[in-house]
Structure formats: structure tokens, C-alpha cells
Design a protein around this motif. Structure first.
Motif, PDB file in Angstrom:
ATOM      1  N   LEU A 157     -21.467 -24.969  -9.326  1.00 39.95           N
ATOM      2  CA  LEU A 157     -21.141 -23.763  -8.535  1.00 39.95           C
ATOM      3  C   LEU A 157     -19.636 -22.929  -9.096  1.00 39.95           C
ATOM      4  O   LEU A 157     -18.813 -23.723  -9.269  1.00 39.95           O
ATOM      5  CB  LEU A 157     -20.941 -23.956  -7.074  1.00 39.95           C
ATOM      6  N   GLN A 158     -19.943 -21.649  -9.309  1.00 37.34           N
ATOM      7  CA  GLN A 158     -18.569 -21.017  -9.734  1.00 37.34           C
ATOM      8  C   GLN A 158     -18.422 -19.658  -9.029  1.00 37.34           C
ATOM      9  O   GLN A 158     -19.844 -18.986  -9.031  1.00 37.34           O
ATOM     10  CB  GLN A 158     -18.327 -20.943 -11.137  1.00 37.34           C
ATOM     11  N   PHE A 159     -17.730 -19.310  -8.431  1.00 39.24           N
ATOM     12  CA  PHE A 159     -17.431 -17.782  -7.917  1.00 39.24           C
ATOM     13  C   PHE A 159     -16.642 -16.880  -8.647  1.00 39.24           C
ATOM     14  O   PHE A 159     -15.437 -17.494  -9.086  1.00 39.24           O
ATOM     15  CB  PHE A 159     -17.184 -18.297  -6.227  1.00 39.24           C
ATOM     16  N   GLU A 160     -16.896 -15.599  -8.554  1.00 43.47           N
ATOM     17  CA  GLU A 160     -16.095 -14.774  -8.997  1.00 43.47           C
ATOM     18  C   GLU A 160     -14.777 -14.551  -8.125  1.00 43.47           C
ATOM     19  O   GLU A 160     -13.706 -14.369  -8.419  1.00 43.47           O
ATOM     20  CB  GLU A 160     -16.777 -13.347  -9.028  1.00 43.47           C
ATOM     21  N   ASN A 161     -14.995 -14.637  -6.781  1.00 42.05           N
ATOM     22  CA  ASN A 161     -13.937 -14.414  -5.820  1.00 42.05           C
ATOM     23  C   ASN A 161     -14.192 -15.241  -4.502  1.00 42.05           C
ATOM     24  O   ASN A 161     -15.445 -15.717  -4.171  1.00 42.05           O
ATOM     25  CB  ASN A 161     -13.915 -12.987  -5.630  1.00 42.05           C
ATOM     26  N   LEU A 162     -13.596 -15.150  -3.550  1.00 44.30           N
ATOM     27  CA  LEU A 162     -13.737 -15.815  -2.220  1.00 44.30           C
ATOM     28  C   LEU A 162     -14.924 -14.950  -1.458  1.00 44.30           C
ATOM     29  O   LEU A 162     -15.535 -15.700  -0.643  1.00 44.30           O
ATOM     30  CB  LEU A 162     -12.429 -15.558  -1.349  1.00 44.30           C
ATOM     31  N   ASP A 163     -15.116 -13.812  -1.360  1.00 48.46           N
ATOM     32  CA  ASP A 163     -16.339 -13.045  -0.982  1.00 48.46           C
ATOM     33  C   ASP A 163     -17.488 -13.824  -1.499  1.00 48.46           C
ATOM     34  O   ASP A 163     -18.492 -13.991  -0.651  1.00 48.46           O
ATOM     35  CB  ASP A 163     -16.161 -11.742  -1.423  1.00 48.46           C
ATOM     36  N   ASP A 164     -17.598 -14.006  -2.835  1.00 49.29           N
ATOM     37  CA  ASP A 164     -18.775 -14.960  -3.020  1.00 49.29           C
ATOM     38  C   ASP A 164     -18.944 -16.165  -2.442  1.00 49.29           C
ATOM     39  O   ASP A 164     -20.024 -16.705  -2.185  1.00 49.29           O
ATOM     40  CB  ASP A 164     -18.848 -15.094  -4.401  1.00 49.29           C
ATOM     41  N   ALA A 165     -17.754 -16.930  -2.326  1.00 47.90           N
ATOM     42  CA  ALA A 165     -18.051 -18.069  -1.459  1.00 47.90           C
ATOM     43  C   ALA A 165     -18.444 -18.096   0.093  1.00 47.90           C
ATOM     44  O   ALA A 165     -19.299 -18.798   0.603  1.00 47.90           O
ATOM     45  CB  ALA A 165     -16.317 -18.856  -1.445  1.00 47.90           C
ATOM     46  N   VAL A 166     -17.672 -16.990   0.642  1.00 48.06           N
ATOM     47  CA  VAL A 166     -18.344 -16.481   1.882  1.00 48.06           C
ATOM     48  C   VAL A 166     -19.890 -16.361   1.960  1.00 48.06           C
ATOM     49  O   VAL A 166     -20.535 -16.729   2.927  1.00 48.06           O
ATOM     50  CB  VAL A 166     -17.608 -15.418   2.660  1.00 48.06           C
TER      51      VAL A 166
END
Length: 152
Positions: free
Chosen positions: A7-16
């Protein structure tokens, strides 16, 4: 233990969004924590960036240059190290509600983003820019959420 998701997210919104998706689909844990426990942990670790960390966490500030040089690159990898012990103040209780904790994590991300001042120095890495500290929390979220496999 079977292979974990990458997993890799661009930002915290993607994690949410990922946490909300796991809540909708259901999941199979490949580690020790549930979705609720992971979200509680992420919130507990993230909130001190705004509120400040306990003073005792700065006792080893002299190690920050070494931590930046040696640990930070490892955390950036999708296969970041497993089993790093955390302070007991960041360990979630066992009996918590997934939906409630996903919502609390989402509110914590909103609060983190809305913060207008400087963030508190990270205990391991020291003072960082807004983008650097968000990047740290984003990697941290990906590290933990990779232990949950969505139900199909």
C-alpha cells in the motif's frame, strides 16, 4: 504470515478512504490489530503533531540526525519494517468499535490538515515541514493498513 498488501497513499485523505473501504467491505487481519485498533493507533500517533508530544519523548533528541539518516529511508519503503515496538501510550485497547474509530481517524486527519501553525517536532525525526510530517503519517497509515486484506 502470508504476504501483506503493498500500500502507498498520496496523502492522508487516501488513507481515510482506504479505512472507510475496509469498513464497508470487511477485511481479514494478517496482524494483531483490527481496523478499529489500527485507526485508534493512527489517531493517537497523529494528534500529538498538533497538540505536542510528552516531554519525555524528547529525551533522545540527540539521536534524531541518525534516525533521519537510517530509519527514515526504511519507513519510506512499501515493505517498511515490522515489529517496531511502540510506546504503551500509542497501543490501542482490544475492544473498540471499527466504525467509531474510522470516523475518529477521519476527524483527526481533518484536524491535522486544518492546523495553521507549525507541527510539534517528531520524537524521532525532529522538526519537519507540513508536507514532511504529513508524509510520515501517510506512510505510517499505509504500513498498518497493509495488514488488513479486504473481503471480496
Amino acid at each position: 504470515m502470508s504476504d501483506l498488501r503493498s500500500l502507498q497513499f498520496e496523502n492522508l485523505d487516501d488513507a481515510v478512504l482506504e479505512a472507510q473501504s475496509l469498513l464497508r467491505t470487511g477485511y481479514h487481519p494478517q496482524g494483531n490489530w483490527s481496523l478499529g485498533q489500527i485507526c485508534r493507533h493512527l489517531t493517537l500517533v497523529q494528534n500529538p503533531s498538533v497538540d505536542g508530544y510528552p516531554a519525555w519523548m524528547s529525551l533522545f533528541a540527540f539521536l534524531r540526525p541518525a534516525m533521519r539518516r537510517f530509519l527514515l529511508p526504511k519507513l519510506r519503503r512499501p515493505d517498511s519494517p515490522r515489529g517496531i515496538r511502540t510506546s504503551s501510550m500509542f497501543v490501542p485497547p482490544e475492544d473498540i468499535d471499527d466504525a467509531e474509530e474510522v470516523d475518529t481517524f477521519a476527524r483527526s486527519v481533518d484536524r491535522f490538515r486544518a492546523h495553521s501553525g507549525e507541527y510539534a517536532p517528531h520524537p524521532a525525526f525532529g522538526r519537519m515541514s507540513r508536507s514532511e510530517i504529513e508524509e510520515i503519517h501517510t506512510w505510517h497509515a499505509a504500513h498498518h493498513l497493509r495488514f488488513l486484506t479486504p473481503n471480496e
